[in-house]
Design a protein around this motif. Sequence first.
Motif, PDB file in Angstrom:
ATOM      1  N   UNK A 139      41.988  41.777  26.856  1.00 10.55           N
ATOM      2  CA  UNK A 139      42.011  41.323  28.251  1.00 10.55           C
ATOM      3  C   UNK A 139      42.291  42.441  29.258  1.00 10.55           C
ATOM      4  N   UNK A 140      43.264  43.338  29.018  1.00  8.23           N
ATOM      5  CA  UNK A 140      43.453  44.415  29.997  1.00  8.23           C
ATOM      6  C   UNK A 140      42.213  45.301  30.153  1.00  8.23           C
ATOM      7  N   UNK A 141      41.520  45.547  29.056  1.00 10.12           N
ATOM      8  CA  UNK A 141      40.302  46.349  29.136  1.00 10.12           C
ATOM      9  C   UNK A 141      39.252  45.648  29.987  1.00 10.12           C
ATOM     10  N   UNK A 142      39.084  44.366  29.777  1.00  8.22           N
ATOM     11  CA  UNK A 142      38.096  43.609  30.552  1.00  8.22           C
ATOM     12  C   UNK A 142      38.485  43.582  32.023  1.00  8.22           C
ATOM     13  N   UNK A 143      39.750  43.317  32.316  1.00  9.56           N
ATOM     14  CA  UNK A 143      40.202  43.225  33.701  1.00  9.56           C
ATOM     15  C   UNK A 143      40.090  44.531  34.459  1.00  9.56           C
ATOM     16  N   UNK A 144      40.607  45.608  33.882  1.00 11.75           N
ATOM     17  CA  UNK A 144      40.601  46.889  34.594  1.00 11.75           C
ATOM     18  C   UNK A 144      39.195  47.477  34.718  1.00 11.75           C
ATOM     19  N   UNK A 145      38.415  47.406  33.653  1.00 13.23           N
ATOM     20  CA  UNK A 145      37.057  47.949  33.747  1.00 13.23           C
ATOM     21  C   UNK A 145      36.178  47.101  34.659  1.00 13.23           C
ATOM     22  N   UNK A 146      36.403  45.792  34.685  1.00 15.74           N
ATOM     23  CA  UNK A 146      35.654  44.926  35.605  1.00 15.74           C
ATOM     24  C   UNK A 146      35.967  45.286  37.055  1.00 15.74           C
ATOM     25  N   UNK A 147      37.197  45.693  37.304  1.00 14.56           N
ATOM     26  CA  UNK A 147      37.578  46.117  38.646  1.00 14.56           C
ATOM     27  C   UNK A 147      36.751  47.328  39.079  1.00 14.56           C
ATOM     28  N   UNK A 148      36.546  48.280  38.175  1.00 16.77           N
ATOM     29  CA  UNK A 148      35.765  49.469  38.539  1.00 16.77           C
ATOM     30  C   UNK A 148      34.294  49.113  38.726  1.00 16.77           C
ATOM     31  N   UNK A 149      33.796  48.192  37.934  1.00 18.08           N
ATOM     32  CA  UNK A 149      32.396  47.774  38.051  1.00 18.08           C
ATOM     33  C   UNK A 149      32.164  47.064  39.376  1.00 18.08           C
ATOM     34  N   UNK A 150      33.070  46.170  39.730  1.00 22.55           N
ATOM     35  CA  UNK A 150      32.906  45.444  40.997  1.00 22.55           C
ATOM     36  C   UNK A 150      33.006  46.389  42.193  1.00 22.55           C
ATOM     37  N   UNK A 182      28.515  52.582  31.064  1.00 23.66           N
ATOM     38  CA  UNK A 182      29.399  52.599  29.892  1.00 23.66           C
ATOM     39  C   UNK A 182      30.501  51.553  30.056  1.00 23.66           C
ATOM     40  N   UNK A 183      31.041  51.429  31.269  1.00 23.45           N
ATOM     41  CA  UNK A 183      32.078  50.423  31.532  1.00 23.45           C
ATOM     42  C   UNK A 183      31.525  49.015  31.337  1.00 23.45           C
ATOM     43  N   UNK A 184      30.295  48.788  31.773  1.00 23.27           N
ATOM     44  CA  UNK A 184      29.670  47.472  31.596  1.00 23.27           C
ATOM     45  C   UNK A 184      29.516  47.159  30.110  1.00 23.27           C
ATOM     46  N   UNK A 185      28.989  48.126  29.352  1.00 22.83           N
ATOM     47  CA  UNK A 185      28.799  47.920  27.912  1.00 22.83           C
ATOM     48  C   UNK A 185      30.141  47.681  27.226  1.00 22.83           C
ATOM     49  N   UNK A 186      31.163  48.433  27.632  1.00 25.58           N
ATOM     50  CA  UNK A 186      32.496  48.264  27.039  1.00 25.58           C
ATOM     51  C   UNK A 186      33.055  46.876  27.337  1.00 25.58           C
ATOM     52  N   UNK A 187      32.886  46.405  28.576  1.00 21.20           N
ATOM     53  CA  UNK A 187      33.366  45.058  28.928  1.00 21.20           C
ATOM     54  C   UNK A 187      32.635  43.993  28.121  1.00 21.20           C
ATOM     55  N   UNK A 188      31.321  44.132  28.006  1.00 17.65           N
ATOM     56  CA  UNK A 188      30.553  43.161  27.227  1.00 17.65           C
ATOM     57  C   UNK A 188      31.008  43.187  25.767  1.00 17.65           C
TER      58      UNK A 188
END
Length: 181
Positions: free
Chosen positions: A58-69, A17-23
């Motif tokens: 941008x905050x959504x992309x940054x924070x969710x990308x952190x959880x994905x990584x 879900x985080x990946x889809x949200x970031x995309x």
Amino acid sequence: MDRLQPLRRLSDVVNQVAIVTCVACVLIMLGISFTAFLYKLATGSTLSWTYSLARLFLPWIGFLSMTISLRYGEHVAMTLLVRSLPRVLLKVAAGLCLAVIALFALMLVWYGWIFFQGASQVYMVSDQIQISGKFTAIVVPISGVIILLHLVQGFDLLEHFIDDEAVIEGLIDATDGEERS
């Protein structure tokens, strides 16, 4: 049967879900920017709200990308140093690393929630578009909760326990199988 298995599956689903949200956030940003570009080409003037609206994602992309990584073990690690330790100390170091990650996640949840509750400003994207600061602030505690959920994966989050030779052999075998097909 492993009692943590349902939580691990939930962690995987939340990660997807985080990946889809970031995309989606990236695509929305690109759509807004492309709209501004087309408008500029067609009219010669600019839309004042496009930059302000696009940057709210941008905050959504940054924070969710952190959880994905984190979920894929792509965070900063001192792998060479840790792998040179004896097996017992390796487990202690990995446990300490997970404890620090948990502490960081708890701080994200705690202070992020306080930040979210205090976010009273309204972003004036344009005269007609006004977005509450809570839209960007809520991602901080959400990312902390996701990190805490990912901790059920245990040592799988850390690359210290990955057998490089086994991974390389697996990749070679997969490539050999593709060439034979």
